[in-house]
Structure formats: structure tokens, C-alpha cells
Design an enzyme around this catalytic site. Structure first.
Site, PDB file in Angstrom:
ATOM      1  N   GLU A  90      -6.932   5.242  -7.641  1.00 50.36           N
ATOM      2  CA  GLU A  90      -5.654   5.248  -8.385  1.00 50.36           C
ATOM      3  C   GLU A  90      -4.453   4.828  -7.543  1.00 50.36           C
ATOM      4  O   GLU A  90      -3.423   5.507  -7.538  1.00 50.36           O
ATOM      5  CB  GLU A  90      -5.425   6.638  -8.996  1.00 50.36           C
ATOM      6  CG  GLU A  90      -6.556   7.055  -9.920  1.00 50.36           C
ATOM      7  CD  GLU A  90      -6.389   8.465 -10.484  1.00 50.36           C
ATOM      8  OE1 GLU A  90      -5.411   9.146 -10.132  1.00 50.36           O
ATOM      9  OE2 GLU A  90      -7.269   8.875 -11.257  1.00 50.36           O
TER      10      GLU A  90
ATOM     11  N   ASN B  36     -11.391   2.501  -7.365  1.00 47.22           N
ATOM     12  CA  ASN B  36     -11.533   3.187  -8.652  1.00 47.22           C
ATOM     13  C   ASN B  36     -10.164   3.453  -9.275  1.00 47.22           C
ATOM     14  O   ASN B  36      -9.227   3.879  -8.578  1.00 47.22           O
ATOM     15  CB  ASN B  36     -12.240   4.536  -8.393  1.00 47.22           C
ATOM     16  CG  ASN B  36     -12.685   5.244  -9.643  1.00 47.22           C
ATOM     17  OD1 ASN B  36     -13.368   4.643 -10.484  1.00 47.22           O
ATOM     18  ND2 ASN B  36     -12.319   6.510  -9.788  1.00 47.22           N
TER      19      ASN B  36
ATOM     20  N   HIS C  95     -11.051   6.444 -19.391  1.00 44.61           N
ATOM     21  CA  HIS C  95     -10.699   7.616 -20.204  1.00 44.61           C
ATOM     22  C   HIS C  95     -10.006   7.090 -21.456  1.00 44.61           C
ATOM     23  O   HIS C  95      -8.870   6.620 -21.383  1.00 44.61           O
ATOM     24  CB  HIS C  95      -9.749   8.540 -19.435  1.00 44.61           C
ATOM     25  CG  HIS C  95     -10.343   9.131 -18.192  1.00 44.61           C
ATOM     26  ND1 HIS C  95     -11.351  10.074 -18.223  1.00 44.61           N
ATOM     27  CD2 HIS C  95     -10.066   8.934 -16.887  1.00 44.61           C
ATOM     28  CE1 HIS C  95     -11.662  10.427 -16.980  1.00 44.61           C
ATOM     29  NE2 HIS C  95     -10.906   9.741 -16.148  1.00 44.61           N
TER      30      HIS C  95
ATOM     31  N   ASP D 135     -14.920   9.013 -20.857  1.00 43.90           N
ATOM     32  CA  ASP D 135     -14.825   9.985 -21.950  1.00 43.90           C
ATOM     33  C   ASP D 135     -13.991   9.357 -23.060  1.00 43.90           C
ATOM     34  O   ASP D 135     -13.122   8.535 -22.797  1.00 43.90           O
ATOM     35  CB  ASP D 135     -14.293  11.369 -21.521  1.00 43.90           C
ATOM     36  CG  ASP D 135     -13.035  11.326 -20.681  1.00 43.90           C
ATOM     37  OD1 ASP D 135     -12.290  10.326 -20.750  1.00 43.90           O
ATOM     38  OD2 ASP D 135     -12.771  12.309 -19.965  1.00 43.90           O
TER      39      ASP D 135
HETATM   40  O1  G3I Z   1     -10.756  26.212  -9.659  1.00 43.91           O
HETATM   41  C1  G3I Z   1      -9.396  26.572  -9.905  1.00 43.91           C
HETATM   42  C2  G3I Z   1      -9.324  27.961 -10.458  1.00 43.91           C
HETATM   43  O2  G3I Z   1      -9.793  28.863  -9.482  1.00 43.91           O
HETATM   44  C3  G3I Z   1      -7.874  28.270 -10.828  1.00 43.91           C
HETATM   45  O3  G3I Z   1      -7.822  29.516 -11.414  1.00 43.91           O
HETATM   46  C4  G3I Z   1      -7.354  27.233 -11.787  1.00 43.91           C
HETATM   47  C5  G3I Z   1      -5.891  27.467 -12.115  1.00 43.91           C
HETATM   48  O4  G3I Z   1      -5.207  26.290 -12.387  1.00 43.91           O
HETATM   49  O5  G3I Z   1      -7.477  25.955 -11.195  1.00 43.91           O
HETATM   50  C6  G3I Z   1      -8.818  25.606 -10.902  1.00 43.91           C
HETATM   51  O6  G3I Z   1      -8.825  24.309 -10.338  1.00 43.91           O
HETATM   52  C7  G3I Z   1      -8.615  23.250 -11.232  1.00 43.91           C
HETATM   53  C8  G3I Z   1      -9.764  22.281 -11.081  1.00 43.91           C
HETATM   54  O7  G3I Z   1      -9.547  21.137 -11.876  1.00 43.91           O
HETATM   55  C9  G3I Z   1     -11.108  22.893 -11.472  1.00 43.91           C
HETATM   56  O8  G3I Z   1     -11.112  23.187 -12.815  1.00 43.91           O
HETATM   57  C10 G3I Z   1      -7.320  22.551 -10.884  1.00 43.91           C
HETATM   58  O9  G3I Z   1      -6.220  23.421 -11.153  1.00 43.91           O
HETATM   59  C11 G3I Z   1      -7.171  21.308 -11.681  1.00 43.91           C
HETATM   60  O10 G3I Z   1      -6.031  20.586 -11.211  1.00 43.91           O
HETATM   61  C12 G3I Z   1      -8.395  20.432 -11.497  1.00 43.91           C
HETATM   62  O11 G3I Z   1      -8.253  19.319 -12.355  1.00 43.91           O
HETATM   63  C13 G3I Z   1      -9.045  18.224 -12.016  1.00 43.91           C
HETATM   64  C14 G3I Z   1      -8.169  16.984 -11.916  1.00 43.91           C
HETATM   65  O12 G3I Z   1      -8.987  15.848 -11.633  1.00 43.91           O
HETATM   66  C15 G3I Z   1      -7.158  17.130 -10.814  1.00 43.91           C
HETATM   67  O13 G3I Z   1      -6.461  15.964 -10.600  1.00 43.91           O
HETATM   68  C16 G3I Z   1     -10.089  18.017 -13.108  1.00 43.91           C
HETATM   69  O14 G3I Z   1     -11.019  19.105 -13.087  1.00 43.91           O
HETATM   70  C17 G3I Z   1     -10.840  16.716 -12.864  1.00 43.91           C
HETATM   71  O15 G3I Z   1     -11.639  16.428 -13.985  1.00 43.91           O
HETATM   72  C18 G3I Z   1      -9.849  15.582 -12.688  1.00 43.91           C
HETATM   73  O16 G3I Z   1     -10.558  14.417 -12.410  1.00 43.91           O
HETATM   74  C19 G3I Z   1      -9.794  13.229 -12.305  1.00 43.91           C
HETATM   75  C20 G3I Z   1     -10.491  12.321 -11.336  1.00 43.91           C
HETATM   76  O17 G3I Z   1     -10.661  12.969 -10.119  1.00 43.91           O
HETATM   77  C21 G3I Z   1      -9.698  11.029 -11.141  1.00 43.91           C
HETATM   78  N1  G3I Z   1      -9.438  10.386 -12.403  1.00 43.91           N
HETATM   79  C22 G3I Z   1      -8.812  11.216 -13.400  1.00 43.91           C
HETATM   80  C23 G3I Z   1      -9.627  12.491 -13.630  1.00 43.91           C
HETATM   81  C24 G3I Z   1      -9.039  13.290 -14.724  1.00 43.91           C
HETATM   82  O18 G3I Z   1      -7.783  13.789 -14.354  1.00 43.91           O
END
Ligand code: G3I
Length: 475
Positions: free
Chosen positions: A165, A207, A244, A275
Site C-alpha cells: 500500500e 501489494n 476488496h 472479499d
Molecule cells: O487483537 C486485538 C484485541 O486484543 C483488541 O482487544 C482489539 C481492540 O481493538 O484489537 C485487536 O486487534 C485488531 C486486529 O485486527 C485483530 O483483530 C486490531 O485492533 C485491528 O486494527 C486489526 O485490523 C486488521 C487491519 O488489517 C489493520 O490494519 C484486520 O484484522 C486485517 O484484516 C486488516 O488487513 C488489511 C491487510 O493487512 C492489508 N490490506 C487491507 C486489509 C484490510 O484492512
């Protein structure tokens, strides 16, 4: 442990013998080839088309048996959704934590799957210490991170998202502003060189998202960077399109052009975070289009969906995945499986998926900006009663060259071979999914047999001005 490539060879081996028998029958009796046996899982159906089918995995869900059973049964590639990102792997500077990343890699390898590494350098999900850095110190820290993480996983990663990105959204076509970008424009290529040195066996990908529509500035900006990298020998092997899709960023009708245009630069294309928000038949049809587009482009080597069940998705309210929250297969799942099996194709294109890879051997490396092109949607068979018909579209062009795509469609009797005459003035010695001699292209060994109304396609890089598209002579 049996490596996945061996497993795939075994499947291909069994079907390969059948294919030889079928081909012999087709040649001697000149009858259409019956459809292959269908794969009953996404991974088997994809493997039969020479592709992988992957899923983003969360380490803490692997103990959920519904989750791990489906993931193991249906997919042969995994990506760590968050566990290999910068904040996870280097929480304090130069102190690395691979615990959760290793859980996913170990599970994947123990179950015969390949692994996509996500991601080595990104403006987002940086640990706090890195967010506060800049300049040469940040550049050195970033390169150290790339080196240490890629070294830790050396030999275990199929493809790395080296940089994620790095381009801005909107019409600027510029790099995204970030602390990494402010270390100098060359930060991306520096990251790729460090990754290659650390793990020479991994494919190295750039990517991004919003790079699906060929006419978007961001897509063109990434295309220009990849073309420049190839021209200058920066080690890049693949481009990841996150894909996406939702109503604000819908599946574009020129998606196939985007895939084939990147592929024509001499890189693999991977759909890395698919997705599609929605439900029912509409969602299913869009999934089918994405899969058909990938199958139509030889160097589109695999598809990864960004999560297993709708409830696992980062956009769970949009129910964008292939399994519902209970783990049941959705209509979208069936559409993907059918399309992989060649049954339900939204456009009449059937990709042969050779075991030998007929990828273009020459990189066109145009020096000027490409001309974004019209969508090469194949026209309907204009000659349904004849032996075959062929239509030419030009998917991209640049000063001095262009990429042509030809769809060959069998008439009502089916055929066991085809021969297409290219338009006068076309000059090419770079054809894939076909064999060229002068201005005539004949089928490759694996895509000559087409049942009634079935299609296949070949592509070529032409020199000079692009011809206008249209109907070609096919016999
Ligand atoms: O695990 C913690 C949890 O302990 C806590 O209570 C909670 C509170 O906010 O956060 C949890 O972590 C989260 C994590 O996902 C696991 O669920 C983070 O806050 C959250 O920011 C994180 O989001 C991820 C996101 O990237 C962050 O940028 C998404 O799961 C993940 O699917 C997403 O993936 C990205 C790719 O890497 C790049 N392309 C876009 C894609 C979608 O955003």
C-alpha cells in the site's frame, strides 16, 4: 510431510494419464473432449487449473475446530492476517517475536500448504518505536526488519508482500505520504533488494488495493513502477491485487485487462485479499467473474480470500466471504468452485492451465506510459455453426507495442484443434497459450480440444501499432 507441489503433481499425474488418453481419442477419432472430473474442494479445483486457492488465517482461531477443519479442507495456501506484520514481529526495536507467525507457518506447512508472507514494509501497523522514527535511522531500521523477518522465514514462504500500500488513493498517481516514503523514493526498491538477499527462493510481490480498475490513476501508477523495476532489474516477481470489493469500490469490468496488463510486464499476478460485500446470487456472480478473470490470465497464479467465515472478516457486516458465520458454504462458494471446474463461466473463456507454463518469455518493457484501454470483453461467438471463430482485443498498448488477446470459440460441432490467422501487419514472436508460425497461431498441445461453444484464449505481444480488434479467421 508431503510438500504441496508433490501433492499437486500426484493429482496432475492421475489426471495427466487420463488427459493423455482423452487427447489420443480426440486426435484419432476427432471427437470433443469430455469435461474433466471436477475438483470437490476449492484447493483441488484450483490445483487442477494450475492455481492455488488461499485464505487469510488468524493464529488464535486455529484451535476452533470448525475453522481449522474448513481451512485445511478447502485451501492450499495461507496468509497470516496480522501475525507477520511489523508491529507483531518487531514490537521493540531489534527484538523479534515470531510466536504467532510461526504458529501459522507451522500449521500451514504441516498440512501441506504454501504460505504468503504479509507484509515486510508498510506505513500501517508499525510498532510505536518505528512510528516515531524518520530519515536514515528509519531507512536502516526498515531494511533490518525486512532482512531479519525474511531470513527467519527463509525457505518457508512462497511469496512475500514485500511492500504494501505505498501509493496514494485518488487521481494524483503519487506515492502515499508516510514516514517510509519520506526516507526517499527508493525505499521500495531498497526493501525488495533486501528481501531478495535474505530469501532468494521467495517470490517478491508489491501489494495494494484500489488497483483493480485499469483506468484508475493508482493502477497506472503501480503499473509504471513495476515496469520501471523490471526495466532496471529491481528484483520483483509479482503484483498483488488486494481486491476488496463493495459498492464504493466495485468489481470493475476491465479487471481482466488489469490482470493481463500487469502479467505482460513479466510478473505473476496474485489476487491477495479478495472479499466481495453482498449476498446471494449477485455476490456469487461477482465472485465467479473474478475467478474467471484470473483463469483467463496464465500468470494469474492464485487467489486468496481475506478470511474464512463472514464472522471472521474485517468487514463482517458486509458478509463478504465464501462461508457464512456457521461455516456453511454460501452461493458464492458454489460459484467459485463451479468456475474453477469450468462449469459456470460468466464469460465464454476457458483457460487451459497447462502443466508446462507458457508464460511470455520476453518482457515488452515499454518506455512510455501505457494507454489505458477499453475492456476486452469477448464478443459472442459470431459463427456458431462453423468450426470455430476468433475475436481479437487489444488489452494495452504503448509506443512501439501492444498486448493482444484472442478468444477462440468452437462452433456447434466442437473441435480438436484450431488455427487462427492474425491480421495483416501484425508482427509477433511472443505468444502464450498458442504456437506461432508467421501470421498463423495454432493451439498449444493442451488447449486444442474444445466442446461445442467452448472457448479458450491466447495472448501475444505485438510490435508496432496495435491493430483494431474484431473477428479473425479461424479454422
Ligand atoms: O487483537 C486485538 C484485541 O486484543 C483488541 O482487544 C482489539 C481492540 O481493538 O484489537 C485487536 O486487534 C485488531 C486486529 O485486527 C485483530 O483483530 C486490531 O485492533 C485491528 O486494527 C486489526 O485490523 C486488521 C487491519 O488489517 C489493520 O490494519 C484486520 O484484522 C486485517 O484484516 C486488516 O488487513 C488489511 C491487510 O493487512 C492489508 N490490506 C487491507 C486489509 C484490510 O484492512
Amino acid at each position: 510431510m508431503t510438500p504441496p507441489s508433490t501433492l499437486r503433481r500426484r493429482r496432475h499425474g492421475a489426471r495427466g494419464a487420463a488427459a493423455v488418453a482423452v487427447l489420443t481419442l480426440a486426435v484419432t477419432a476427432a471427437v470433443a473432449v469430455p469435461a474433466q472430473a471436477a475438483g470437490s474442494t476449492l484447493k483441488d479445483a484450483a490445483a487442477d487449473r494450475g492455481r492455488y486457492f488461499g485464505v487469510a488465517i488468524a493464529a488464535n482461531k486455529l484451535s476452533d475446530s470448525t475453522y481449522s477443519t474448513i481451512a485445511n479442507r478447502e485451501f492450499n495456501s495461507v496468509t497470516a492476517e496480522n501475525e507477520m506484520k511489523l508491529d507483531a514481529t518487531e514490537p521493540s526495536q531489534n527484538q523479534f517475536n515470531f510466536t504467532n507467525g510461526d504458529r501459522i507457518v507451522d500449521w500451514a506447512l504441516a498440512n501441506g500448504k504454501t504460505v504468503r508472507g504479509h507484509t515486510l514494509a508498510w506505513h500501517s501497523q508499525q510498532p510505536g518505536w518505528m512510528q516515531n522514527m524518520s530519515g536514515t535511522a528509519l531507512r536502516a531500521a526498515m531494511l533490518n526488519h525486512v532482512t531479519q523477518v525474511a531470513t527467519h522465514y527463509r525457505g518457508k514462504i512462497h511469496s512475500w508482500d514485500v511492500v504494501n500500500e505505498a501509493f496514494a488513493d485518488g487521481s494524483s498517481g503519487a506515492r502515499r505520504d508516510s514516514n517510509l516514503q519520506r526516507t526517499g523514493d527508493d525505499w521500495i526498491e531498497a526493501a525488495f533488494r533486501a528481501a531478495r538477499a535474505a530469501d532468494p527462493g521467495a517470490k517478491l510481490c508489491y501489494n495494494d488495493y484500489n488497483t483493480d480498475n485499469w483506468n484508475w490513476e493508482k493502477t497506472q501508477a503501480v503499473y509504471s513502477m513495476v515496469r520501471d523495476f523490471k526495466a532496471r532489474g529491481v528484483p520483483i516477481d509479482c503484483v498483488g491485487l488486494q481486491s476488496h470489493f463493495n459498492s464504493g469500490s466495485p468489481y470493475p469490468s476491465n479487471y481482466r485487462t488489469t490482470l493481463s496488463s500487469f502479467a505482460a510486464l513479466g510478473v505473476d499476478v496474485q489476487i491477495t485479499e479478495l472479499d466481495i460485500e453482498g449476498s446471494g446470487q449477485t455476490q456469487a456472480e461477482t465472485y465467479a467473474k473474478v475467478v474467471a478473470d484470473c483463469l483467463a490470465v496464465t500468470r494469474c497464479t492464485g487467489i486468496t480470500v481475506w478470511g474464512l467465515r463472514d464472522s471472521d472478516s474485517w468487514r463482517s457486516s458486509g458478509t463478504p466471504l465464501l462461508f457464512d458465520s456457521q461455516g456453511n458454504k454460501k452461493a458464492a462458494y458454489n460459484a467459485v468452485l463451479d468456475t474453477l471446474n469450468g462449469g459456470v463461466t460468466p464469460t465464454p473463456t476457458q483457460n487451459p492451465t497447462p502443466t508446462q507454463n507458457p508464460t511470455p518469455t520476453q518482457n515488452p518493457t515499454p518506455t512510455q506510459n501505457p494507454t489505458p484501454t477499453q475492456n476486452p470483453t469477448p464478443t459472442q461467438n459470431p459463427n456458431p455453426g462453423g468450426a470455430c471463430s476468433a475475436t481479437l482485443t487489444v488489452s494495452s498498448s504503448w509506443p512501439g507495442g501492444y498486448q493482444g488477446n484472442v478468444t477462440v470459440t468452437a462452433g456447434s460441432s466442437g473441435i480438436s484443434g484450431w488455427r487462427v490467422t492474425l491480421p495483416g501487419g501484425v508482427s509477433t514472436n511472443n505468444v502464450w497459450n498458442g504456437q506461432v508460425s508467421g501470421s498463423v497461431v495454432t493451439n498449444a498441445p493442451y488447449n486444442g480440444s474444445l466442446g461445442s461453444g467452448q472457448s479458450t484464449s491466447f495472448g501475444f505481444i505485438g510490435q508496432g501499432n496495435a491493430p483494431s480488434g474484431g473477428t479473425l479467421t479461424c479454422s
